[in-house]
Scaffold this active site. Structure first.
Site, PDB file in Angstrom:
ATOM      1  N   TYR A 134      -9.111   6.060   7.120  1.00 43.84           N
ATOM      2  CA  TYR A 134      -9.272   6.432   8.532  1.00 43.84           C
ATOM      3  C   TYR A 134     -10.253   7.600   8.553  1.00 43.84           C
ATOM      4  O   TYR A 134      -9.918   8.691   8.080  1.00 43.84           O
ATOM      5  CB  TYR A 134      -7.928   6.854   9.143  1.00 43.84           C
ATOM      6  CG  TYR A 134      -6.955   5.710   9.371  1.00 43.84           C
ATOM      7  CD1 TYR A 134      -6.214   5.166   8.327  1.00 43.84           C
ATOM      8  CD2 TYR A 134      -6.773   5.180  10.648  1.00 43.84           C
ATOM      9  CE1 TYR A 134      -5.329   4.114   8.547  1.00 43.84           C
ATOM     10  CE2 TYR A 134      -5.889   4.124  10.874  1.00 43.84           C
ATOM     11  CZ  TYR A 134      -5.178   3.600   9.822  1.00 43.84           C
ATOM     12  OH  TYR A 134      -4.304   2.562  10.040  1.00 43.84           O
TER      13      TYR A 134
ATOM     14  N   TYR B 228       3.931   6.369  10.481  1.00 48.22           N
ATOM     15  CA  TYR B 228       3.035   5.276  10.104  1.00 48.22           C
ATOM     16  C   TYR B 228       3.803   4.161   9.386  1.00 48.22           C
ATOM     17  O   TYR B 228       3.602   2.974   9.652  1.00 48.22           O
ATOM     18  CB  TYR B 228       1.912   5.811   9.203  1.00 48.22           C
ATOM     19  CG  TYR B 228       0.795   4.821   8.970  1.00 48.22           C
ATOM     20  CD1 TYR B 228      -0.351   4.829   9.758  1.00 48.22           C
ATOM     21  CD2 TYR B 228       0.875   3.869   7.946  1.00 48.22           C
ATOM     22  CE1 TYR B 228      -1.382   3.925   9.558  1.00 48.22           C
ATOM     23  CE2 TYR B 228      -0.144   2.950   7.738  1.00 48.22           C
ATOM     24  CZ  TYR B 228      -1.273   2.986   8.545  1.00 48.22           C
ATOM     25  OH  TYR B 228      -2.277   2.069   8.332  1.00 48.22           O
TER      26      TYR B 228
ATOM     27  N   PRO C  95      -4.831   0.404  18.749  1.00 47.18           N
ATOM     28  CA  PRO C  95      -4.527  -0.067  17.392  1.00 47.18           C
ATOM     29  C   PRO C  95      -4.510   1.011  16.305  1.00 47.18           C
ATOM     30  O   PRO C  95      -4.069   0.734  15.180  1.00 47.18           O
ATOM     31  CB  PRO C  95      -5.652  -1.079  17.112  1.00 47.18           C
ATOM     32  CG  PRO C  95      -6.754  -0.703  18.039  1.00 47.18           C
ATOM     33  CD  PRO C  95      -6.108  -0.110  19.250  1.00 47.18           C
TER      34      PRO C  95
ATOM     35  N   HIS D 132       0.833  -1.208   0.000  1.00 48.15           N
ATOM     36  CA  HIS D 132       0.000   0.000   0.000  1.00 48.15           C
ATOM     37  C   HIS D 132       0.868   1.258   0.000  1.00 48.15           C
ATOM     38  O   HIS D 132       1.827   1.338   0.741  1.00 48.15           O
ATOM     39  CB  HIS D 132      -0.940  -0.004   1.202  1.00 48.15           C
ATOM     40  CG  HIS D 132      -2.163  -0.833   0.967  1.00 48.15           C
ATOM     41  ND1 HIS D 132      -3.430  -0.353   1.086  1.00 48.15           N
ATOM     42  CD2 HIS D 132      -2.288  -2.113   0.566  1.00 48.15           C
ATOM     43  CE1 HIS D 132      -4.298  -1.302   0.778  1.00 48.15           C
ATOM     44  NE2 HIS D 132      -3.624  -2.385   0.471  1.00 48.15           N
TER      45      HIS D 132
ATOM     46  N   LYS E   3       0.603  -0.234  15.166  1.00 46.40           N
ATOM     47  CA  LYS E   3       2.000  -0.349  15.616  1.00 46.40           C
ATOM     48  C   LYS E   3       2.351  -1.618  16.399  1.00 46.40           C
ATOM     49  O   LYS E   3       3.525  -1.980  16.495  1.00 46.40           O
ATOM     50  CB  LYS E   3       2.351   0.857  16.505  1.00 46.40           C
ATOM     51  CG  LYS E   3       2.522   2.139  15.751  1.00 46.40           C
ATOM     52  CD  LYS E   3       3.829   2.143  14.980  1.00 46.40           C
ATOM     53  CE  LYS E   3       3.819   3.164  13.879  1.00 46.40           C
ATOM     54  NZ  LYS E   3       4.024   2.676  12.551  1.00 46.40           N
TER      55      LYS E   3
HETATM   56  P1  FAD Z   1       1.114 -12.020  21.390  1.00 45.60           P
HETATM   57  O1  FAD Z   1       0.698 -12.021  19.965  1.00 45.60           O
HETATM   58  O2  FAD Z   1       0.097 -11.716  22.418  1.00 45.60           O
HETATM   59  O3  FAD Z   1       1.781 -13.437  21.680  1.00 45.60           O
HETATM   60  C1  FAD Z   1       2.059 -13.898  22.986  1.00 45.60           C
HETATM   61  C2  FAD Z   1       1.979 -15.404  23.011  1.00 45.60           C
HETATM   62  O4  FAD Z   1       2.325 -15.873  24.289  1.00 45.60           O
HETATM   63  C3  FAD Z   1       0.573 -15.901  22.734  1.00 45.60           C
HETATM   64  O5  FAD Z   1       0.628 -16.909  21.744  1.00 45.60           O
HETATM   65  C4  FAD Z   1       0.104 -16.436  24.075  1.00 45.60           C
HETATM   66  O6  FAD Z   1      -0.808 -17.510  23.928  1.00 45.60           O
HETATM   67  C5  FAD Z   1       1.431 -16.888  24.685  1.00 45.60           C
HETATM   68  N1  FAD Z   1       1.416 -16.950  26.145  1.00 45.60           N
HETATM   69  C6  FAD Z   1       0.831 -16.112  27.030  1.00 45.60           C
HETATM   70  N2  FAD Z   1       1.088 -16.508  28.285  1.00 45.60           N
HETATM   71  C7  FAD Z   1       1.854 -17.615  28.209  1.00 45.60           C
HETATM   72  C8  FAD Z   1       2.432 -18.475  29.178  1.00 45.60           C
HETATM   73  N3  FAD Z   1       2.259 -18.258  30.483  1.00 45.60           N
HETATM   74  N4  FAD Z   1       3.158 -19.522  28.742  1.00 45.60           N
HETATM   75  C9  FAD Z   1       3.351 -19.754  27.423  1.00 45.60           C
HETATM   76  N5  FAD Z   1       2.827 -18.962  26.455  1.00 45.60           N
HETATM   77  C10 FAD Z   1       2.080 -17.903  26.847  1.00 45.60           C
HETATM   78  N6  FAD Z   1      -0.431  -4.382  15.511  1.00 45.60           N
HETATM   79  C11 FAD Z   1       0.083  -3.861  14.370  1.00 45.60           C
HETATM   80  O7  FAD Z   1       1.296  -3.717  14.262  1.00 45.60           O
HETATM   81  N7  FAD Z   1      -0.682  -3.508  13.297  1.00 45.60           N
HETATM   82  C12 FAD Z   1      -2.019  -3.649  13.349  1.00 45.60           C
HETATM   83  O8  FAD Z   1      -2.679  -3.361  12.339  1.00 45.60           O
HETATM   84  C13 FAD Z   1      -2.615  -4.160  14.544  1.00 45.60           C
HETATM   85  N8  FAD Z   1      -3.925  -4.325  14.613  1.00 45.60           N
HETATM   86  C14 FAD Z   1      -4.433  -4.964  15.712  1.00 45.60           C
HETATM   87  C15 FAD Z   1      -5.782  -5.181  15.704  1.00 45.60           C
HETATM   88  C16 FAD Z   1      -6.331  -5.844  16.782  1.00 45.60           C
HETATM   89  C17 FAD Z   1      -7.794  -6.094  16.733  1.00 45.60           C
HETATM   90  C18 FAD Z   1      -5.544  -6.260  17.899  1.00 45.60           C
HETATM   91  C19 FAD Z   1      -6.152  -6.975  19.082  1.00 45.60           C
HETATM   92  C20 FAD Z   1      -4.180  -6.037  17.893  1.00 45.60           C
HETATM   93  C21 FAD Z   1      -3.632  -5.378  16.809  1.00 45.60           C
HETATM   94  N9  FAD Z   1      -2.278  -5.142  16.763  1.00 45.60           N
HETATM   95  C22 FAD Z   1      -1.760  -4.558  15.633  1.00 45.60           C
HETATM   96  C23 FAD Z   1      -1.404  -5.556  17.877  1.00 45.60           C
HETATM   97  C24 FAD Z   1      -0.724  -6.879  17.636  1.00 45.60           C
HETATM   98  O9  FAD Z   1      -1.658  -7.883  17.339  1.00 45.60           O
HETATM   99  C25 FAD Z   1       0.121  -7.284  18.863  1.00 45.60           C
HETATM  100  O10 FAD Z   1       0.914  -6.186  19.215  1.00 45.60           O
HETATM  101  C26 FAD Z   1       1.000  -8.509  18.601  1.00 45.60           C
HETATM  102  O11 FAD Z   1       0.227  -9.679  18.597  1.00 45.60           O
HETATM  103  C27 FAD Z   1       2.116  -8.641  19.644  1.00 45.60           C
HETATM  104  O12 FAD Z   1       2.823  -9.839  19.455  1.00 45.60           O
HETATM  105  P2  FAD Z   1       3.494 -10.591  20.676  1.00 45.60           P
HETATM  106  O13 FAD Z   1       4.144 -11.803  20.100  1.00 45.60           O
HETATM  107  O14 FAD Z   1       4.305  -9.658  21.464  1.00 45.60           O
HETATM  108  O15 FAD Z   1       2.289 -10.996  21.634  1.00 45.60           O
HETATM  109  C1  DHB Z   2      -5.757  -2.795  10.751  1.00 53.02           C
HETATM  110  C2  DHB Z   2      -5.686  -2.598  12.107  1.00 53.02           C
HETATM  111  C3  DHB Z   2      -5.266  -1.381  12.563  1.00 53.02           C
HETATM  112  O1  DHB Z   2      -5.155  -1.177  13.880  1.00 53.02           O
HETATM  113  C4  DHB Z   2      -4.910  -0.357  11.700  1.00 53.02           C
HETATM  114  O2  DHB Z   2      -4.522   0.835  12.184  1.00 53.02           O
HETATM  115  C5  DHB Z   2      -4.978  -0.588  10.353  1.00 53.02           C
HETATM  116  C6  DHB Z   2      -5.413  -1.805   9.883  1.00 53.02           C
HETATM  117  C7  DHB Z   2      -6.210  -4.109  10.248  1.00 53.02           C
HETATM  118  O3  DHB Z   2      -6.550  -4.966  11.068  1.00 53.02           O
HETATM  119  O4  DHB Z   2      -6.260  -4.299   9.022  1.00 53.02           O
END
Ligand code: FAD
Ligand code: DHB
Length: 428
Positions: free
Chosen positions: A240, A421, A331, A110, A335
């Site tokens: 947005y 961004y 979100p 994009h 980031k």
């Molecule tokens: P997580 O993905 O939470 O992974 C942690 C893992 O640890 C999980 O698999 C969990 O099951 C495991 N775990 C937890 N506790 C234990 C334990 N005690 N023992 C063993 N395993 C354990 N980010 C973006 O950059 N761009 C976006 O567009 C964006 N959109 C989002 C939209 C939504 C709706 C949501 C909810 C989040 C969004 N995010 C976005 C954020 C992004 O999803 C998270 O920041 C990302 O998943 C972080 O990754 P992580 O590996 O640090 O944590």
């Molecule tokens: C999506 C999520 C976001 O938080 C964002 O800023 C842009 C896109 C997505 O899930 O596609």
């Protein structure tokens, strides 16, 4: 440590038990041949989200031994619908780690976003403003790609473990106790523990307990209602949209699947939102003459709270935090996933330097370097959230519209948004 290759055919393990499917990998037997003997690895990684899986991959590529422990099952981890936008550096990191094939084939590059407020839809052209782009590629797909390489001869990745407990992290020989998927207690002795277990994991409390660290938090009075729909996106770039009735975001996952969000009150219950009500709200908030939201069957819907949270330091002794375990952002700036990737990029090189060259400089500066980027992204996410969500206060609304008009009319203001961004460089 000899790894149990996930790609090996099912059969008997070396100690005579039936080999479980890859999602129930077991540790290889310890020195005494039994499973309850401690097993040794260089880095014990807690959590198989994007942070833990990518850290494992980066360490493996550098010849550092590691084991990943995940308390959920593989199918759950792969199906968790979350982020969708990858910054340029995230795409580059995944590509350099050999994970770019499907991303480049199926991901959508994009070149900007639209900012909308009533009567105006304005495109910010990222390459023109800052020379970078972003990619639409679901976190589900990133996770599947990472699990795929891991189970194809990578280091052990154990799903369905429980009672994960890091111990002795202040010593040079920390360990992780856990119960494996067969219910057998295990001990993993490590040089380093990586806490990549997300916001609700067990690692961060160990760093902050006893007043050793501090946290900052902001809970926003907004939530997002997110849907996935089988509908071709009616837009080439994400939209947005500021609207008197609340923010809306038009995103996508593929040429046939749309991802859309509506600002709602955090107390809203998803059961009260029929598909018709959701589409009607989306139509109102994205309204623009001569243009319509494309509707289709909704395949997933949920309400997501919004919070900023930062925990510092991101280290205690030999325990290092990365990703959502240390910080979360609302979100709006897309980031969270990208910050997790940036953290583990820094952490992987610091651990390689520690474990291969016995130099502590990069692990010692890891927390400060990671947190500098975390706070920048925290500010940007707060800024996007504050500019776009209706607070109900009309003075706020006028400030928001003034800021939106500024970003849409000044290259300087637009460039600041575009640089943040698309992602600032990771300071190695
Ligand atoms: P997580 O993905 O939470 O992974 C942690 C893992 O640890 C999980 O698999 C969990 O099951 C495991 N775990 C937890 N506790 C234990 C334990 N005690 N023992 C063993 N395993 C354990 N980010 C973006 O950059 N761009 C976006 O567009 C964006 N959109 C989002 C939209 C939504 C709706 C949501 C909810 C989040 C969004 N995010 C976005 C954020 C992004 O999803 C998270 O920041 C990302 O998943 C972080 O990754 P992580 O590996 O640090 O944590
Ligand atoms: C999506 C999520 C976001 O938080 C964002 O800023 C842009 C896109 C997505 O899930 O596609």
């Amino acid at each position: 440590m000899g790894a149990v290759g996930g790609g090996r055919p099912a059969g008997l393990t070396s100690h005579g038990r039936a080999r479980p499917p890859p999602e129930f990998q077991l540790l290889p037997p310890g020195p005494g041949g039994g499973h309850t003997q401690p097993v040794r690895t260089q880095v014990g990684i807690i959590g198989a989200g994007p942070a833990g899986l990518l850290l494992s991959r980066l360490l493996t590529l550098q010849g550092v031994d590691n084991v990943v422990l995940e308390n959920r099952l593989r199918e759950y981890v792969e199906a968790r619908i979350r982020a969708g936008i990858l910054e340029q550096h995230t795409v580059d990191t995944l590509t350099d780690a050999g994970l770019g094939d499907r991303l480049h084939r199926e991901g959508l590059e994009h070149h900007g976003i639209y900012l909308q407020y009533p009567g105006t839809r304005h495109k910010l052209d990222f390459p023109g403003l800052c020379g970078r782009t972003v990619w639409v590629y679901g976190q589900t797909e990133v996770t599947k790609d990472l699990i795929g390489v891991q189970l194809d001869g990578g280091p052990p990745l154990l799903f369905g473990v429980s009672d994960v407990t890091p111990e002795d992290v202040d010593s040079d020989l920390p360990r992780i106790r856990f119960t494996d998927a067969e219910g057998i207690p295990q001990v993993l002795e490590c040089d380093v523990v990586a806490g990549t277990d997300g916001f609700h994991g067990v690692s961060r409390p160990l760093v902050t307990e006893g007043g050793q660290g501090r946290t900052w938090e902001r809970t926003y009075p907004y939530a997002w209602l997110g849907i996935l729909a089988d509908a071709a996106p009616a837009t080439d770039e994400l939209i947005y949209a500021w609207h008197p009735e609340g923010f809306a975001l038009y995103s996508m996952r593929s040429p046939t699947v749309s991802r859309l969000y509506l600002q709602v009150d955090p107390s809203e219950r998803i059961e009260d939102w029929s598909d018709d009500r959701i589409w009607a709200n989306l139509a109102t908030r994205f309204a623009l003459e001569g243009w319509e939201v494309a509707t289709g069957p909704i395949t997933e819907k949920s309400v997501l709270p919004m919070r900023s949270f930062v925990s510092a330091p991101m280290r205690r002794g030999r325990l290092f935090l990365a990703g959502d375990a240390a910080h979360i952002v609302p979100p709006t700036g897309a980031k969270g996933l990208n910050l997790a990737v940036a953290d583990v990029t820094l952490l992987a090189s610091a651990l390689v330097r520690l474990l291969r060259e016995r130099q502590t400089d990069l692990v010692d500066s890891y927390s400060d370097r990671a947190l500098a980027r975390v706070w920048r992204a925290t500010h940007f996410s707060w800024y996007m959230t504050s500019m776009l969500h209706r607070s109900g206060d009309d003075f706020d609304a006028q400030l928001q519209l003034s800021q939106l008009r500024r970003v849409c009319s000044s290259d300087t203001a637009a460039r600041e948004l575009a640089e943040n961004y698309t992602g600032l460089p990771i300071e190695g």
